[in-house]
Write a protein that holds these residues in place. Structure first.
Motif, PDB file in Angstrom:
ATOM      1  N   ASP A 212     -78.798 -50.797  41.723  1.00 19.68           N
ATOM      2  CA  ASP A 212     -77.655 -51.688  41.472  1.00 19.68           C
ATOM      3  C   ASP A 212     -76.862 -51.719  42.559  1.00 19.68           C
ATOM      4  O   ASP A 212     -76.289 -52.864  42.787  1.00 19.68           O
TER       5      ASP A 212
ATOM      6  N   ALA B  86     -79.284 -61.442  39.673  1.00 25.57           N
ATOM      7  CA  ALA B  86     -78.967 -61.193  38.038  1.00 25.57           C
ATOM      8  C   ALA B  86     -80.303 -60.453  37.256  1.00 25.57           C
ATOM      9  O   ALA B  86     -80.166 -59.540  36.742  1.00 25.57           O
TER      10      ALA B  86
ATOM     11  N   HIS C  35     -80.822 -57.012  38.324  1.00 23.23           N
ATOM     12  CA  HIS C  35     -79.842 -56.041  37.696  1.00 23.23           C
ATOM     13  C   HIS C  35     -80.134 -55.831  36.282  1.00 23.23           C
ATOM     14  O   HIS C  35     -80.000 -54.686  35.896  1.00 23.23           O
ATOM     15  N   GLU C  36     -80.642 -56.676  35.630  1.00 21.99           N
ATOM     16  CA  GLU C  36     -81.240 -56.735  34.230  1.00 21.99           C
ATOM     17  C   GLU C  36     -82.293 -55.738  34.257  1.00 21.99           C
ATOM     18  O   GLU C  36     -82.392 -54.933  33.560  1.00 21.99           O
TER      19      GLU C  36
ATOM     20  N   GLY D  72     -82.784 -52.127  32.145  1.00 25.73           N
ATOM     21  CA  GLY D  72     -83.580 -52.584  30.885  1.00 25.73           C
ATOM     22  C   GLY D  72     -84.235 -51.240  30.207  1.00 25.73           C
ATOM     23  O   GLY D  72     -84.620 -50.217  31.308  1.00 25.73           O
TER      24      GLY D  72
END
Length: 470
Positions: free
Chosen positions: A395, A430, A433-434, A438
């Motif tokens: 991250d 994005a 990051h997901e 997850g």
């Protein structure tokens, strides 16, 4: 089975291994080199290297000041003594090994961060008391690009060298030294036997040694028996696969010309090799499990030719291709080399130099030799294999590295509509990051891949994995 006894075994016949053997012999030690002396040397980083002594031009604007200070300081220390080292090799081999002074770094529209990177490079040089001279791109010899260059930086304290000539000179010196044996084979096993290390080779021979220097590139630590792996405690190594070309060109190139680092690689570059021949490089693709037998791909070759023709000299399209090379640069997870004594008092490392192996070779050789002859002298060195690594979380790295990911995706020479570059950056960031947060099978598998290589160069692997994992 033939068994030899020696003071030090050097496992590996790349430049770091040969430089270390040369230094150890100067300290009155018996040395046995185990590594290919003949043949194609498939995948060896030294022989595929552009061999620019880039003390400052590896700096990026995004690098933290502490990293810049450490890495530039070590590279400058190596560069300061480089000519004297070459003089020693030349005198011992009766063969001149010459540097080509200076490196030009040019910025253009392909690199959105080029202007900032050039200023970071200049600041690093000037803060270490070296010259960095901005100039018009029109004054750069050999530069005739399709894409307009907006700025150029001359670094007279950098240089380039033909690594093949350097390796051949070192080979001559080692082969002639009566205290050096060279087994033209590869190391297959390393085991502890009493107060010695038993080094087994592919040709059936065996060597007993008081010390072992592991200088086998990205495969360095795979040579050890499992119990020794644990005792050595070396950080993992990964491979930066690089493809490069040699070509005969219809123009003069008196000094190396390159662009700043971008797309997780060192930019496009031309390096003079004499007789109208240039080195053209180089790609950089991280691999957690390098395949040394894999040939260069058409995509890698196309990227080299396209980017160099567009960014450096359009006359490259009429150059005569003479050779394609593949090298696997060993890289540690924190990007610093692994040089010196390991946790095992008889095992030493000389690897992990990434894109600076040719420059750091004499420096690495001294550090390793000091660790053998004066055991406590290198324990606190920042390149020590015993150092603590502070690695980034996925991250924390995504946002800053997304631009490099877009740059890589746009190769060779891709251009996007205005504003799309930034849009794609944000979209990829994005998505990553997901994935990082997850719970799907895809996310778990990609985090597992990241744990094996927590570094910016891993992002292209994650992108590729996201499309393949179901």
């Amino acid at each position: 089975m033939n068994q030899l006894v020696t003071d030090v075994v050097v496992a590996g016949s790349g430049l770091l291994g040969l430089a270390t053997a040369f230094e150890l012999l100067s300290r009155d030690l018996d040395v046995t080199v185990v590594g290919p002396r003949t043949g194609s040397h498939t995948g060896q980083a030294s022989r595929a290297a552009g061999a620019m002594l880039t003390v400052f031009s590896e700096v990026e604007a995004s690098h933290e000041p502490q990293r810049v200070s450490l890495e530039v300081g070590e590279r400058l220390a190596a560069r300061t003594g480089y000519q004297a080292w070459l003089d020693r090799i030349g005198a011992a081999s009766n063969r001149a090994v010459r540097l080509v002074p200076g490196v030009w770094v040019v910025g253009n529209g392909y690199g959105p961060d080029d202007a900032a990177n050039l200023r970071a490079i200049a600041e690093a040089a000037e803060s270490h008391g070296c010259r960095a001279e901005f100039a018009s791109p029109a004054t750069v010899p050999g530069l005739a690009p399709q894409v307009r260059a907006h700025e150029a930086l001359w670094l007279p304290d950098e240089a380039s060298i033909n690594p093949m000539i350097l390796i051949e000179a070192l080979t001559t010196v080692l082969h002639a030294n009566p205290r050096c044996r060279w087994l033209n084979t590869t190391v297959t096993t390393v085991n502890e036997r009493g107060e010695h290390l038993a080094v087994g080779a592919a040709d059936g021979s065996s060597v007993l040694a008081a010390h072992l220097v592991l200088a086998a590139g990205a495969e360095t630590t795979t040579l050890l028996a499992p119990e020794l792996v644990e005792q050595v405690g070396a950080p993992p190594l990964r491979s930066g696969r690089g493809v490069s070309l040699l070509a005969r060109v219809p123009f003069s190139l008196p000094a190396a010309v390159r662009t700043p680092n971008r797309g997780f690689a060192c930019g496009s570059h031309m390096v003079p090799r004499g007789d109208d021949t240039i080195y053209l490089g180089a790609t950089n693709r991280l691999s957690t499990e390098p395949d040394y037998g894999r040939p260069p791909t058409l995509d890698e070759v196309a990227t080299l030719i396209h980017d160099a023709s567009a960014e450096l000299n359009t006359d490259l399209r009429s150059a005569g291709l003479t050779e394609v090379r593949v090298g696997h640069r060993p890289v540690a997870l924190d990007h610093l080399p692994l040089i010196g004594r390991s946790r095992h008092p008889m095992i030493h490392l000389a690897t992990g130099t990434y894109r600076c192996g040719v420059l750091l070779a004499p420096r690495a050789a001294v550090i390793v030799a000091d660790g053998i002859t004066a055991p406590s002298s290198t324990f606190t060195h920042p390149f020590s294999p015993e150092r603590t690594m502070n690695l980034p979380a996925l991250d924390d790295l995504i946002d800053g590295a997304s631009r490099g990911l877009v740059d890589m995706l746009c190769q060779p020479g891709g251009s996007l509509p205005p504003g799309t570059h930034e849009l794609l950056e944000r979209f990829l960031a994005a998505g990553l990051h997901e994935i990082a947060a997850g719970r799907s099978a895809r996310a778990v598998a990609m985090r597992r891949l990241w744990q094996r290589a927590p570094m910016a160069e891993c992002l292209p692997l994650l992108l590729d994995a996201a499309g393949r994992i179901r």
